[in-house]
Design an enzyme around this catalytic site. Structure first.
Site: not given
Ligand code: MRU
Length: 354
Positions: A52-53, A97, A204, A245, A255-256
């Site tokens: 993830r990320g 995703r 996370q 993202d 972003n998250k």
């Molecule tokens: O759902 P995730 O854990 O993939 O979401 C991750 C995030 O929102 C991070 O902040 C983003 O991907 C940047 S990672 C360098």
């Protein structure tokens, strides 16, 4: 400064032709590596968040394309048929995703490379493998540059930096974007500290960000998502840095989920709010954040904690995985090409050399 967490989140193992990754579902209880052997397994690894990320998902997509190419080359050596099947796999992988654009960026790059390769099917397979490895190595270099540019923005000695979710080594191949800024800043001033939002519903921040920072002996305080205003009001936060993202051409940033709330609270308290992300997270095909597709995730992530239901049966649930922070709330976007400032339409164009 030598950081202990020389984590390599995802790595192509040439001797076995597999993609080896850290299983992020079991952190912090276990540090386990898994080998992904097929493109279908890669789809599941991305979808279930073993990896993830945004930047790490991008590399997973690039490796997924190399795995797909190996599979298809076992069925046909005809280039036209090969490319047709590879295109189908590319669309399949991109569907794992929807929000992190790094996935589309890397898969499209791999497909274009295959399409434009003037070689045999087996030659194309090797090129996709090599290119996946190249993207892996680039990712670490890019994050170090982001880290160094971002470290310059830390407002004072002993600053407290708040972050949300995990934009660290485990969200990338290594070093991290937002946590790359923290690592570079800590190398210059080992009195800085981090406040980490727990990041409901997938935790996370609690599970992954604290794991990484504790491993590197960088002081970290875990807070719940609703606490940021309280600490900003007390003057205890000097800077916010988060990952991204997908960034639209005008600087609006997905972003998250919870990032938008954090940006509003930071704006109210005049705490500088920064995004740290590679240019592969910028989607120049869209003008504003309204065009960013937001992933709707399983409702059980909200209704349950560790498999145990925490609310009444029959309750309604909505679970968007991401939100969009409007560009007006973002003080700067820290990239490998330097810090971009408003107006973002112009600074983004310039960063891409246009
Ligand atoms: O759902 P995730 O854990 O993939 O979401 C991750 C995030 O929102 C991070 O902040 C983003 O991907 C940047 S990672 C360098």
């Amino acid at each position: 400064m030598d950081f202990k967490s020389k984590i390599k989140t995802i790595e192509w193992i040439s001797s076995k032709n597999v993609s080896r990754m850290v299983d992020q579902l079991v952190i912090p209880y276990e540090y386990k590596l898994v080998d992904i052997k097929t493109s279908n397994e890669m789809y599941n690894a991305i979808k279930t968040m073993i990896v993830r990320g945004a930047p790490a998902i991008g590399i997973a997509g690039a490796h997924g394309m190399a795995l797909a190419a190996i599979e298809i080359a076992q069925k046909t050596k005809n280039k036209e048929d090969f490319l047709k099947l590879l295109k189908e796999k590319a669309e399949f992988l991109k569907g794992s995703r929807p929000t992190a654009v790094n996935l589309m960026w890397a898969v499209n790059k791999q497909f274009e490379l295959a399409k434009n390769s003037d070689t045999t099917v087996d030659g194309i397979v090797q090129r996709l493998i090599d290119h996946g490895i190249e993207l892996e190595n680039d990712d670490i270099e890019i994050n170090k540059k982001i880290g160094d540019y971002g470290a310059e923005l830390v407002p004072k000695k002993g600053a407290v930096i708040l972050t949300h979710c995990n934009a660290g080594a485990l969200a990338t191949v290594g070093y991290g974007t937002a946590l790359g800024v923290v690592r570079s800043a800590f190398a210059k001033d080992n009195t800085i500290q981090v406040f980490a939002d727990e990041t409901r519903p997938r935790q996370q921040g609690a599970r992954i960000t604290t794991f990484e920072l504790v491993m590197d002996n960088i002081p970290v305080t875990l807070i719940t998502d609703g606490m940021s205003g309280y600490f900003m009001n007390k003057g205890m936060i000097d800077m916010v840095v988060v990952g991204a993202d997908r960034i639209a051409s005008n600087g609006d940033t997905a972003n998250k989920i919870g990032t938008y709330n954090l940006a509003i609270v930071a704006d109210y308290h005049k705490v500088p709010f920064y995004i740290a992300a590679p240019l592969s997270t910028v989607d120049t095909s869209i003008k504003t954040g309204e065009e960013i597709p937001i992933e709707e995730r399983d409702h059980e992530e909200v209704t349950c904690i560790n498999g145990k239901r925490i609310c009444a049966e029959g309750v309604n649930v909505i679970n968007p995985g991401f939100d969009v922070t409007p560009h007006e709330l973002i003080k700067g976007i820290i990239t490998e090409k330097g810090v971009l400032y408003p107006p973002y339409e112009e600074s983004i164009k310039k960063a891409f050399g246009n």
